[in-house]
Each structure stands twice: as structure tokens, then as C-alpha cells.
Enzyme design. Structure first.
Site, PDB file in Angstrom:
ATOM      1  N   GLY A 215      44.195  32.525  48.190  1.00 20.75           N
ATOM      2  CA  GLY A 215      44.070  33.952  48.450  1.00 20.75           C
ATOM      3  C   GLY A 215      44.667  34.782  47.323  1.00 20.75           C
ATOM      4  N   SER A 216      45.298  35.872  47.683  1.00 20.57           N
ATOM      5  CA  SER A 216      45.766  36.827  46.677  1.00 20.57           C
ATOM      6  C   SER A 216      46.886  36.310  45.792  1.00 20.57           C
ATOM      7  CB  SER A 216      46.208  38.117  47.366  1.00 20.57           C
ATOM      8  OG  SER A 216      45.095  38.780  47.937  1.00 20.57           O
TER       9      SER A 216
END
Length: 485
Positions: A215-216
Site C-alpha cells: 500500500g502507501s
């Protein structure tokens, strides 16, 4: 008559030579085959006929040996078994060994020739040396903080010392007690079947053997690639990024959870975790540049061992531009172990240099004499030192003024990056909560710890799950434990 006696004597001598040759053939040539024969229990009896060497955390053993008085005399015992299971693994008379118990088996079982002061004599006499000890790099306080922080959640924590690559914590939950597998009775069989059939997979080492969409948190890698490639020259200038961003070659829009991402600077986009900005940056850098940076951090490395094998983290190098955009925000086929993401954070903390992680500080004889040491670990430049300095600044901003304030430690400088990774068909799975970070005490010149935390089953409403709320407090506890050690 004399001639017949000479013939008989010669024949007896010939028989004696044949007997000696046959004995030599059995003892030397065929010995390995007999040793490895499943019907030969002498090896097992000898293996378990003496105490096994210990695995130590600091100066305290977390393993032991119990005298059962049976034919396979000594069974393995574990202190705080579930806490250290992802490190020690198990040593079972029935099911073999895993993790450090397997990778360092020759030392622990006493079969390593280096444990003997006279290796050649030991080989000739087939004498068995006492088991040696394995001293790990773990920080006991950090290991306990990670384990307590995860609690009943499913997840993992990995913590490193950036300057050396020493693994300070390695935790996976849910866990299990390796001692339940030590012997060879019916209870061991029941435990083995129960652990393997458990849907929670307690024997899975999620810290090094499970890969997740990062993810981020992967935006740290994308930012490094963009800065190294010169796509971004100033962290406070607009990036000319639309919101929403239409994935190249498609009509699919990519949107943001945060506001204010249109044309946001790298500093703002990093703090607000703008998907559109980083997806476009990845496309602007290109597959070759993104793959080179990811691989410099350790992605796609199939040979990493700590000393037991680590599942390779992956960045797909055969993608179109739309897939590259998603890969650059830690989705699509991008996968990472928690250890890998701790390596990313450690490289940022260590001026762009990445030290290969390791778990064994040294091995010793049962009397404490050093047999081997870890020595200097290989180092590679994951990014330019100037890029690392900028990323440290951006990660500090996340903790001081952004989404990572739950990781702040009074009296210390902390940098971090939150992440909430989607997965499952149509992203319907419960999101994974991520947090990667590093911490530096106010009286020290360099960061002392880098951490990655992933939580699979955050006990919250789906919309409330985030690395900031779930994973960051765990990272803070681990970093505080290291800084306070």
C-alpha cells in the site's frame, strides 16, 4: 606336507585380506548409506543422547533441553515459546527442525567440526561434540513490545538497526509454543495436526514468509525513484498531477482518500498519501527506473537469508503503464514482507545505504569460545544520499504534522509513513494496516532503529482501519523499547 601347509597359510592370509577389505568397504565406502538408512536408529539415538545447544537473546537462553530418560533422551524446551517462535522455530524428534533450529542445526546439535579443538581426530573417531550456542541479534525489550502491541491481532513486526542490519525484533501473530512439537508421542502428533489445520496459521512466520501489498508505505520507494531520476527536483513545487488521475491507456479514474491532491507538491502528497501523485510519478519514472530502485531496496531478491530463507518481495517488471501506476502505490502485483519494508525504512535512515539484515551475532562452543561471527554485512546504495536526506525530512513531517502522530516519541526524532493496503477480489478484503518508521534519540547522531508493522485484521470498522490508528502505536512501542535499552 610342507607345500600343503604353505598353501593353507596363503589361503588363510588371502581370506584375512578379503575380510579386512570388506570391513573397510563397509566402514568407509558404505558408511554414509548405512548412516542414512531409515532403519538405522543409532544416529537419532546419538543426536538426542546429549543436550542440544541453546539459542540466546542477549545473555539469556530462550531454549533448553529436558532429560526424559527414554531412548531418545533429550527433548527441546522453550522459554516464552510463542514470543520467540518466529526466530527459533522448532526442534522436533518427530518432525525435524525449522528456522534457526534448522539453519544452525550443525552448531546446536554438535555436528559442526568447528566445535571440536581437533576436527580431524573427531572425524576419525566419529566422536560427537557437545552442542554449541547461537547468540542472536534480538533486543529482548523490542521483541516483547512488538508481541504485546500486536496482542490478539493477526500481523507481524520487523525491526532493524539501520547502520548494521542487525534484526532487533521479529514477531508474528498468532503464534504457538514450539515445545508442543519437541517429543515423539501421540500428543506431538495431535499438536502438529492441530497447528497445520488451524485456519489462523500460527506456524506461518508472517514477518519473513508472508508477502502483502504494501500500500502507501511503498510510496517511500516511488519517491526515492522520482528524486533519483530527477523527475522531482524540489519537494515543494507542484507535480502537475490531476485529481482524479486516469490510468494510462484506460478510462479508469484513480482517486484519493484525501483532499487537496491536485498538483500537490511531493511534500504535501507524501503527507496526505495522494495516490494520484505517486501513480503519475511512477509512470513518469518508467518501468526500468522503478524496477531498478525497488531492486536496490531488496525487491525481487530470491537469495536473502537471515540465515534461514526469506520469501522474496516482488515488484513486477513486465507491466503496462496503467499497471505500473498501480504498482507504484503499492498495489497490483507489488508484494512485500514486513522485513522488506523495514529494510526500506532502514535505508532511508542510513543515508541511502542498505545493510543486509541478519539474525545471528555469533556462534560459540558450549564453553563460550567463539566459533563464528556475523562480521561486516554487504552494503548497497539504495538511493542517493541527498534523496535519503529528503525522504527523512518527509517522513519526519508525517509524524510531526501528518497522519503518523501516533508514532511520536518525546525526546526523539521519528519519521514514518502510514499505509492502508487493499486486497481481495474487487478490494473487498479487510484492508491491511501498515506503518514503517525510524527513530533517533536526541543525543545520538544517527537513527538507531527502523520498524515495519502490518496488521491483517484490525478490529475496527472498515472505514476506520489505517496504519496511523492501528499500526503506528505498535511501531512507537518498539522504537521506544530500543531507544530505552
Amino acid at each position: 606336507m610342507t607345500r600343503h601347509i604353505r598353501h593353507a597359510a596363503a589361503f588363510c592370509a588371502l581370506l584375512l585380506v578379503a575380510l579386512l577389505l570388506n570391513a573397510s568397504r563397509i566402514q568407509v565406502v558404505q558408511a554414509p548409506a548405512y548412516d542414512d538408512n531409515p532403519a538405522n536408529r543409532r544416529q537419532s539415538i546419538a543426536r538426542y543422547g546429549q543436550p542440544r545447544g541453546d539459542i540466546l537473546v542477549g545473555d539469556r537462553p530462550v531454549t533448553g533441553s529436558k532429560d526424559t530418560g527414554e531412548q531418545l533422551r533429550y527433548e527441546r524446551t522453550y522459554a516464552n515459546g510463542p514470543l520467540y517462535a518466529p526466530v527459533t522455530g522448532f526442534a522436533s524428534q518427530e518432525y525435524g527442525t525449522s528456522f534457526l533450529e534448522h539453519a544452525e542445526d550443525s552448531t546446536l546439535s554438535g555436528t559442526d567440526p568447528m566445535l571440536s579443538p581437533f576436527p580431524l581426530w573427531s572425524d576419525l573417531t566419529r566422536a560427537q561434540n557437545p552442542g554449541g550456542d547461537v547468540i542472536t541479534t534480538l533486543n529482548a525489550a523490542a521483541q516483547q513490545a512488538a508481541y504485546r502491541g500486536l496482542g490478539t491481532r493477526t500481523g507481524a513486526v520487523a525491526a532493524l538497526e539501520p547502520a548494521t542490519g542487525r534484526i532487533l525484533a521479529l514477531v508474528s501473530t498468532p503464534s504457538y509454543d514450539p515445545e508442543s512439537l519437541s517429543g515423539n508421542g501421540p500428543s506431538v502428533t495431535r499438536s502438529w495436526l492441530g497447528l497445520n489445520e488451524d485456519p489462523a496459521r500460527p506456524m506461518l512466520n508472517r514477518a519473513v514468509r508472508q508477502t502483502y501489498p504494501p500500500g502507501s508505505t511503498f510510496k517511500v520507494v516511488t519517491a526515492a525513484a522520482a528524486l533519483d531520476a530527477g523527475v522531482i527536483r524540489h519537494v515543494d513545487r507542484p507535480t502537475r498531477s490531476p485529481d482524479p488521475y486516469t490510468l494510462p491507456g484506460t478510462t479508469t479514474p484513480l482517486r484519493n482518500a484525501a483532499q487537496g491532491c491536485r498538483n500537490a507538491s511531493l511534500r504535501v502528497a507524501f503527507g496526505r498519501s495522494c495516490n494520484t501523485v505517486f501513480a503519475k510519478l511512477g509512470v513518469d519514472v518508467g518501468v526500468t527506473g522503478m524496477a531498478a530502485t525497488a531492486q536496490a531496496f531488496g525487491f525481487n531478491d530470491t537469495g536473502l537469508r537471515i540465515p534461514y530463507p526469506v520469501s522474496p518481495s516482488s515488484f513486477d517488471t513486465e507491466v503496462d503503464r496503467a499497471q505500473l501506476a498501480l504498482s507504484s502505490i503499492g498495489q497490483y502485483n507489488t508484494r512485500a514482507t514486513p522485513l522488506q519494508m523495514a529494510m526500506v525504512s532502514a535505508a532511508v535512515a542510513n543515508r541511502g545505504q542498505l545493510r543486509e539484515p541478519y539474525l545471528v551475532e555469533r556462534t560459540t562452543t558450549n564453553r563460550g569460545a567463539t566459533v563464528s561471527t556475523a562480521g561486516a554485512r554487504p552494503v548497497r546504495q539504495a538511493m542517493l544520499p541527498s534523496t535519503a536526506a529528503r525522504l527523512r525530512e518527509l517522513m519526519r513531517g508525517v509524524v510531526e504534522d501528518g497522519t503518523g502522530t501516533n508514532a511520536a516519541i518525546p525526546g526523539a526524532t521519528v519519521g514514518g509513513k502510514t499505509g492502508t493496503a487493499q486486497h481481495g477480489i474487487g478490494n473487498t478484503g479487510m484492508p491491511y494496516a501498515w506503518f514503517v518508521s525510524w527513530a533517533q534519540a536526541e543525543d545520538e547522531l544517527e537513527p538507531r532503529v527502523a520498524v515495519a508493522v502490518v496488521v491483517e485484521d484490525a478490529a475496527a470498522h472498515r472505514g476506520h482501519i489505517s496504519g496511523a490508528g492501528v499500526a503506528a502505536p505498535i511501531a512507537r512501542a518498539v522504537m521506544a523499547a530500543v531507544l530505552g535499552s
